[in-house]
Motif scaffolding. Structure first.
Motif, PDB file in Angstrom:
ATOM      1  N   VAL A 246       0.840  -1.204   0.000  1.00 11.18           N
ATOM      2  CA  VAL A 246       0.000   0.000   0.000  1.00 11.18           C
ATOM      3  C   VAL A 246       0.872   1.249   0.000  1.00 11.18           C
ATOM      4  O   VAL A 246       0.591   2.226  -0.714  1.00 11.18           O
ATOM      5  CB  VAL A 246      -0.949  -0.012   1.206  1.00 11.18           C
ATOM      6  N   GLY A 247       1.940   1.225   0.785  1.00 13.69           N
ATOM      7  CA  GLY A 247       2.818   2.383   0.841  1.00 13.69           C
ATOM      8  C   GLY A 247       3.425   2.721  -0.504  1.00 13.69           C
ATOM      9  O   GLY A 247       3.540   3.899  -0.876  1.00 13.69           O
ATOM     10  N   HIS A 248       3.826   1.713  -1.267  1.00 13.59           N
ATOM     11  CA  HIS A 248       4.394   1.948  -2.592  1.00 13.59           C
ATOM     12  C   HIS A 248       3.420   2.703  -3.480  1.00 13.59           C
ATOM     13  O   HIS A 248       3.786   3.695  -4.139  1.00 13.59           O
ATOM     14  CB  HIS A 248       4.759   0.606  -3.236  1.00 13.59           C
ATOM     15  N   VAL A 249       2.173   2.256  -3.515  1.00 18.05           N
ATOM     16  CA  VAL A 249       1.184   2.886  -4.389  1.00 18.05           C
ATOM     17  C   VAL A 249       0.856   4.296  -3.914  1.00 18.05           C
ATOM     18  O   VAL A 249       0.785   5.236  -4.724  1.00 18.05           O
ATOM     19  CB  VAL A 249      -0.096   2.030  -4.459  1.00 18.05           C
ATOM     20  N   VAL A 250       0.672   4.461  -2.617  1.00 17.91           N
ATOM     21  CA  VAL A 250       0.323   5.785  -2.097  1.00 17.91           C
ATOM     22  C   VAL A 250       1.432   6.788  -2.389  1.00 17.91           C
ATOM     23  O   VAL A 250       1.168   7.916  -2.834  1.00 17.91           O
ATOM     24  CB  VAL A 250       0.026   5.709  -0.586  1.00 17.91           C
ATOM     25  N   LYS A 251       2.664   6.394  -2.176  1.00 15.52           N
ATOM     26  CA  LYS A 251       3.764   7.321  -2.415  1.00 15.52           C
ATOM     27  C   LYS A 251       3.983   7.599  -3.909  1.00 15.52           C
ATOM     28  O   LYS A 251       4.468   8.666  -4.289  1.00 15.52           O
ATOM     29  CB  LYS A 251       5.050   6.786  -1.777  1.00 15.52           C
ATOM     30  N   ALA A 252       3.597   6.657  -4.756  1.00 15.40           N
ATOM     31  CA  ALA A 252       3.724   6.866  -6.198  1.00 15.40           C
ATOM     32  C   ALA A 252       2.651   7.810  -6.732  1.00 15.40           C
ATOM     33  O   ALA A 252       2.915   8.631  -7.612  1.00 15.40           O
ATOM     34  CB  ALA A 252       3.663   5.525  -6.928  1.00 15.40           C
TER      35      ALA A 252
END
Length: 326
Positions: free
Chosen positions: A188-194
């Motif tokens: 989830v963190g990867h997508v949110v930060k992207a």
């Protein structure tokens, strides 16, 4: 953002192989919680599916790849939710699934693994011992070992939750994510930060199982000799280096919460949201309870990640008294 192990195209592709019953889970503002917490709270509900946790998003990807390659057998270690998810995904694709778990794991989770036609092997130790035994079975039998959080499919399956958050939520300031092995947080963190880099990604772990949080703060792997928490789904002692590397890239903070806050969060979710959740799923609410000033006036999304609980234990933790004051 520097690159993690995750890949955007693979995350999008994961949605196409995950059974739709696990996708587009409810996401809604829970106004009843807000007066007590002092902030706007939206819930991403990952319990409304056949295995009552987010784990099948990853196991669907793994099982699909195994079936396509002609592999018929897979083994994993699980505290309960991953095992259920792999059993469900494997059964639908004709796979031979073995799950290794601690005999002290939640009985309801173990019973459900058996009911889903997986072979269940129990060890007289904790989850780390189960991981060692699962690896030994994989080597001896020459079959696929599924390692939660290390195997990128588990992270990218979880990352599809992030796609749903950034595609549908009007605006939010912070996402609170339960932290154990790290698949949910890094995915989830990867997508949110992207796609929404201004959103704060905060991971939450019990004080009694602090290994990954300590590792994040010290920027190196920190292990613990034991865990002591009711949140069995996140009770990891030995962080995986590659997962920590990803977490360091996508998490803005990692916090520890007390057991009393976890049970209070479970009570609040029952009383104000009508949700029966396992302890790991209440970590986000626990963080809001412990540091209200930090989150005051903000729009928070918390991922309610599982609801597989032992009924007797749940009643001991939550009790009969409502959280709401008269």
């Amino acid at each position: 953002m520097r690159e993690t192990r995750l890949d955007t195209a693979r995350i999008r592709a994961a949605r196409r192989v995950i059974d739709p019953v696990f996708l587009d889970t409810p996401l809604y503002r829970c106004e009843a919680l807000e007066p007590a917490l002092g902030c706007t709270v939206s819930i991403k509900l990952e319990t409304a599916n056949p295995v009552r946790s987010f784990k099948a998003r990853g196991t669907e990807v793994v099982a699909s790849l195994l079936a396509d390659s002609g592999s018929r057998a897979v083994v994993c270690a699980s505290a309960g939710n991953l095992g259920q998810a792999l059993a469900w995904s494997g059964r639908g694709r004709g796979l031979d699934v073995t799950v290794v778990a601690s005999r002290f794991a939640t009985a309801a989770k173990l019973d459900r693994i058996r009911a889903l036609d997986a072979r269940l092997e129990l060890v007289d130790g904790d989850h780390e011992m189960a991981r060692e035994r699962a690896a030994a079975i994989a080597r001896y039998d020459g079959i696929r070992l599924l390692e939660d959080s290390l195997d990128i499919e588990t992270c990218e399956g979880a990352a599809t939750i992030g796609l749903e958050l950034v595609d549908t939520t009007p605006s939010f300031d912070t996402v609170l994510i339960a932290l154990g092995g790290g698949a949910l947080a890094t995915g989830v963190g990867h997508v949110v930060k992207a796609w929404a880099p201004e959103v704060e990604v905060i991971c939450v772990q019990p004080l009694g199982a602090p290994a990954m949080t300590r590792s994040w703060h010290q920027r190196r792997v920190v292990t613990t000799d034991s865990t002591n928490t009711i949140a069995d789904g996140v009770a990891s002692r030995r962080p995986i280096p590659a997962v920590l590397d990803d977490l360091l890239l996508v998490a803005d903070d990692a916090v520890l919460v007390q057991e009393s806050s976890i049970t209070a969060g479970m009570r609040m979710l029952l009383d104000y949201a009508g949700l029966i959740v396992e302890p790991s799923a209440a970590l986000g609410i626990a963080a809001l309870l412990e540091d209200p000033a930090r989150f005051a006036g903000r729009h928070i999304v918390t991922i309610v990640c599982g609801s597989n609980v032992d009924v007797d234990a749940y009643h001991r933790w939550v009790g009969a008294a409502p959280a709401r004051k008269s």
